[in-house]
Design an enzyme around this catalytic site. Structure first.
Site, PDB file in Angstrom:
ATOM      1  N   VAL A 204       0.874  -1.183   0.000  1.00 54.98           N
ATOM      2  CA  VAL A 204       0.000   0.000   0.000  1.00 54.98           C
ATOM      3  C   VAL A 204       0.907   1.228   0.000  1.00 54.98           C
ATOM      4  O   VAL A 204       1.727   1.375   0.907  1.00 54.98           O
ATOM      5  CB  VAL A 204      -0.868   0.044   1.286  1.00 54.98           C
ATOM      6  N   HIS A 205       0.807   2.068  -1.003  1.00 57.34           N
ATOM      7  CA  HIS A 205       1.612   3.298  -0.958  1.00 57.34           C
ATOM      8  C   HIS A 205       1.006   4.485  -1.678  1.00 57.34           C
ATOM      9  O   HIS A 205       1.541   5.580  -1.610  1.00 57.34           O
ATOM     10  CB  HIS A 205       3.027   3.053  -1.489  1.00 57.34           C
ATOM     11  N   ARG A 206      -0.121   4.309  -2.403  1.00 60.96           N
ATOM     12  CA  ARG A 206      -0.712   5.446  -3.132  1.00 60.96           C
ATOM     13  C   ARG A 206      -1.200   6.493  -2.141  1.00 60.96           C
ATOM     14  O   ARG A 206      -1.840   6.154  -1.134  1.00 60.96           O
ATOM     15  CB  ARG A 206      -1.914   5.002  -3.977  1.00 60.96           C
ATOM     16  N   ARG A 237       6.395   5.886   3.211  1.00 59.30           N
ATOM     17  CA  ARG A 237       5.280   6.834   3.394  1.00 59.30           C
ATOM     18  C   ARG A 237       4.170   6.196   4.246  1.00 59.30           C
ATOM     19  O   ARG A 237       3.566   6.846   5.105  1.00 59.30           O
ATOM     20  CB  ARG A 237       4.714   7.228   2.026  1.00 59.30           C
ATOM     21  N   ASP A 277      -2.087  -1.533  -4.070  1.00 62.50           N
ATOM     22  CA  ASP A 277      -2.518  -0.361  -4.839  1.00 62.50           C
ATOM     23  C   ASP A 277      -1.416   0.047  -5.810  1.00 62.50           C
ATOM     24  O   ASP A 277      -1.468   1.120  -6.409  1.00 62.50           O
ATOM     25  CB  ASP A 277      -2.938   0.799  -3.920  1.00 62.50           C
TER      26      ASP A 277
END
Ligand code: UDP
Length: 353
Positions: A204-206, A237, A277
């Protein structure tokens, strides 16, 4: 011919490695590599140069960790200086990051031809920073190397001239085929109680997911509700935002630092299912014959949804939960070419096709 390659973020190192390998076999092309510094942690940058044998960058700009406007502006200024000093015949840019846009803009304003690799992708979600980067880069480029038929259709719809567009396949497929043999388990694999073939691999990073506490906690809860354990290589992030929002990782999610590409390939190949994502990881799920649950409302890789390999679940707990139990028929097709995209790109640049 002299080319300058502009890269700066994790997926670009992987994409550029395939093309650099082809360039290295030819005496009539020389490549100068510029690393913008967009990704700078050792496990988001250095590991890829080492594992994928990418030549060391000739210029390292060290511009990352700032806002979109500042990063793009500072990179634009710094890349212009490099291009004026190097005076290449052409500039190569990859994907859809701020480094892509800064590279394309600096070159086109100096009248240096630009080749965009992975052209024509669209999510039609203009709130994604990547979508703006892609559209502007495509319209500034002289060569548009598209990975899929859908990408070609998108470029035509926007009126881009036919002679600039080439369907070459996906360089990430080339990378998976080339590095698959070298895939190996991460060094921590023996320390966790998880069976090969039985875990969900999640990334998950968007920004739309990490920067919204409601979405981020729904995703974590949805993943943890699965009967399968989850291994999550955690983007810096995402880690920062989990801490900032005071979220606790639910039991059942094994968070690990970002892994190198060879480890990631092994995890993908040995997963039961993939939840992500990421654009690249959606396709890699397919390359490894795994189903994918995409934690977004839309995707650029529509052929995987249409063929039953991928399901879009957004950040909705129930959709994630049912997606991770899902089955159903799947259709396979050479959506991403034959694994020779990089060779086709280099031939295209040299006017050999
Ligand atoms: N990747 C990796 N280690 C990780 C997570 C991802 O090597 O811990 C690789 C993944 O296999 C894929 C690429 O990084 O090749 C995807 O990059 P990312 O998800 O950062 O960007 P996107 O594809 O969404 O642009």
């Amino acid at each position: 011919m002299k080319v300058v390659t502009i890269i700066g973020a994790r997926p670009q190192f992987i994409k550029a490695a395939t093309v650099s390998r082809v360039i290295a076999t030819r005496e009539d092309i020389s490549e100068v590599i510029v690393h913008t510094g967009q990704h700078y942690d050792a496990n988001m940058s250095d590991v890829f140069f080492e594992e994928l044998a990418i030549p060391r960058p000739d210029h390292h700009l060290g511009i990352g960790g700032c806002s979109h406007g500042q990063m793009t502006g500072r990179q634009l200024e710094a890349i212009e200086k490099v291009l004026l000093a190097e005076m290449p015949d052409m500039v190569l840019v990859y994907g859809d990051t701020n480094s892509t846009l800064a590279g394309a803009l600096s070159a086109v304003k100096l009248h240096i031809p630009v080749a965009h690799i992975e052209a024509g992708l669209r999510s039609y979600n203009r709130r994604m920073p990547e979508e703006i980067n892609r559209i502007l880069t495509d319209h500034a480029s002289d060569w548009l190397f598209a990975p899929t038929e859908t990408a070609v259709a998108n470029l035509r719809r926007e009126g881009l001239p036919e002679e600039r567009i080439a369907l070459v396949g996906d360089v990430m497929y080339d990378a998976t085929l080339f590095y698959r043999e070298r895939a190996r388990p991460p060094e921590w694999w023996d320390n966790i109680q998880v069976e090969p073939g039985q875990f969900i691999l999640a990334t998950v990073h968007r920004a739309e997911n990490t920067d919204d506490p409601v979405r981020l906690s729904a995703i974590l809860a949805g993943l943890a509700a699965s009967e399968h354990p989850v291994i999550m290589p955690m983007h810096p992030r995402t880690r920062t935002k989990i801490d900032e929002f005071g979220l606790t990782l639910p039991d059942g999610i094994h968070a690990v630092p970002p892994v190198g590409y060879l480890d990631m390939n092994w995890l993908e190949a040995h997963s039961w299912m993939i939840a992500t994502d990421s654009g690249g990881v959606q396709k890699e799920a397919y390359f490894h014959g795994k189903r994918c649950v995409t934690l977004r409302e839309e995707t650029e890789w529509v052929e995987l949804v249409e063929s039953g390999w991928n399901v879009l679940v957004g950040a909705d707990f129930d959709n994630i939960f049912s997606g991770l139990r899902g089955s159903g028929s799947k259709i396979s097709s050479p959506f991403y070419g034959d694994g020779d995209a990089a060779a086709r790109i280099v031939k295209g640049l040299m006017g050999e096709v």
